[in-house]
Design an enzyme around this catalytic site. Structure first.
Site, PDB file in Angstrom:
ATOM      1  CB  CYS A  37       0.949   1.107   4.305  1.00 47.51           C
ATOM      2  SG  CYS A  37      -0.785   0.630   4.513  1.00 47.51           S
ATOM      3  CB  CYS A  71      -0.934  -0.016   1.212  1.00 47.47           C
ATOM      4  SG  CYS A  71      -1.796   1.540   1.492  1.00 47.47           S
TER       5      CYS A  71
END
Length: 377
Positions: free
Chosen positions: A79, A76
């Site tokens: 992230c 991600c």
């Protein structure tokens, strides 16, 4: 296109029953996006902690009054943006509140690729998700609805560290709400109702999960849906409905205006995308009296639906196109001479039938008389 003013969203459960109140966009407020530290910024001398696993997850939650867990996925982008600030904030918080002398708070993280089942059990569908566990629970109740406590504020080191400082003050007082805390939904789906103003050109409506600062795992998204109603234009009034029923050349069937009404479409496998192709034809019905105000434009359509597995994020698409052809049904007045010719035709027909009957009756009586005279002779 901002649809928050004309479309309402209501959470529903797996049985399609309502699971909470209608989501209301706050008036006169603009939801600000969480801030990140500059990309490629990294703090030195970080005390990096290992991600939690199923083996030590519950043990960790029970050892601290408050545990803030970062559920992340290595692939991600958001992230990856959060990681340096999270690690720095973790080191700062643990430095301020050491486990040996304080132990009121713990910052931890869970890799949802390595611990997929653990993340599913906690209903993590978007990354990163920052959950707040108090006394080993992240449960909160909003208007009687069971949800999860989540942090949605800025994702900078300073903001995360400040948030930890505010949580420590309530370490012995669970379920106190703080700024930048919102309820993470624990529902199966969403009921969408409203209308969209579009131009009379081909287009597509996409229904999918989207957030500017979250990524989603495609394998956990189920696009099964029920179309309760999907039509173009406004519904006719009762008066116009009976007018349409009287004048429509094909008659009004149950689904004459909405071919998708109450149809169900199931996602039997992960990453199923549903596409509906709608070809719209405009039918204008003009009654004899009332002029334009009493006429009605019916946008009827035919629908073709199919589903397929895609590597992209699952979605439900409604693609529509307006046919260049238009059907006009116009009621015309009957002229007096048509009435006269019709009347004459009816009278002529009556006389013709009467003449035929008279001739048949006369022939029958004549034959019967001859037969009677022959018997007498």
């Amino acid at each position: 296109m901002n649809l928050t003013k004309t479309v309402q969203k209501t959470p529903i459960d797996v049985n399609l029953d309502l699971a909470g109140p209608v989501y209301q966009e706050e008036a006169h407020t603009t939801k600000s996006s969480p801030k990140y530290d500059e990309e490629h910024l990294w703090w030195e001398h970080l005390d990096l902690t290992q991600p939690l696993s199923r083996a030590n997850f519950m043990f960790t939650l029970t050892q601290y009054p408050i545990v803030v867990v970062n559920f992340y996925a290595p692939w991600c982008h958001w992230c990856q943006r959060l990681e340096p600030a999270w690690e720095a904030a973790t080191a700062a918080i643990h430095g301020k509140y050491p486990e040996g002398t304080d132990g009121r708070i713990r910052y931890a993280k869970v890799d949802c690729v390595a611990e997929a089942e653990l993340c599913k059990e906690h209903f993590i569908t978007g990354f990163p998700s920052l959950r707040v566990f108090r006394r080993a629970h992240d449960d909160i109740y909003v208007e009687g609805r069971h949800e999860h406590e989540a942090y949605t504020g800025d994702r900078t080191k300073e903001a995360l560290e400040k948030f930890g400082d505010t949580l420590v003050l309530s370490a012995g007082q669970p379920h106190i709400k703080h700024d930048n805390l919102t309820a993470a939904p624990r529902v199966a789906g969403c009921n969408i109702a409203g209308f969209v103003l579009v131009k009379k050109v081909p287009g597509t409506l996409h229904f999918t999960a989207r957030d500017e600062h979250h990524s989603f795992d495609h394998n956990w998204m189920n696009m099964t849906h029920v179309v309760h109603a999907f039509h173009f234009g406004t519904l006719p009034s009762l008066h116009k409905y009976y007018m349409l029923k009287r004048l429509h050349p094909m008659g009004l069937t149950k689904d004459w205006l909405d071919k998708l009404q109450e149809q169900r479409f199931y996602s039997l496998n992960p990453q199923h995308t549903h596409e509906h192709y709608l070809q719209v034809v405009r039918t204008t019905v003009q009654p004899l009296h009332g002029g334009r105000a009493n006429s009605y434009d019916a946008y009827e359509y035919v629908a073709h639906s199919h589903t397929y597995i895609s590597d992209q994020q699952p979605t439900a698409k409604f693609s529509y196109g307006l046919s260049p052809l238009q059907v006009v049904v116009k009621e015309l007045p009957k002229h007096w001479y048509k009435f006269l010719t019709t009347t004459c035709a009816v009278i002529g027909g009556v006389f013709t039938v009467a003449g035929i009957l008279d001739s048949m009756l006369y022939s029958t009586l004549s034959m019967a008389r001859k037969v009677e005279l022959g018997k007498q002779g």
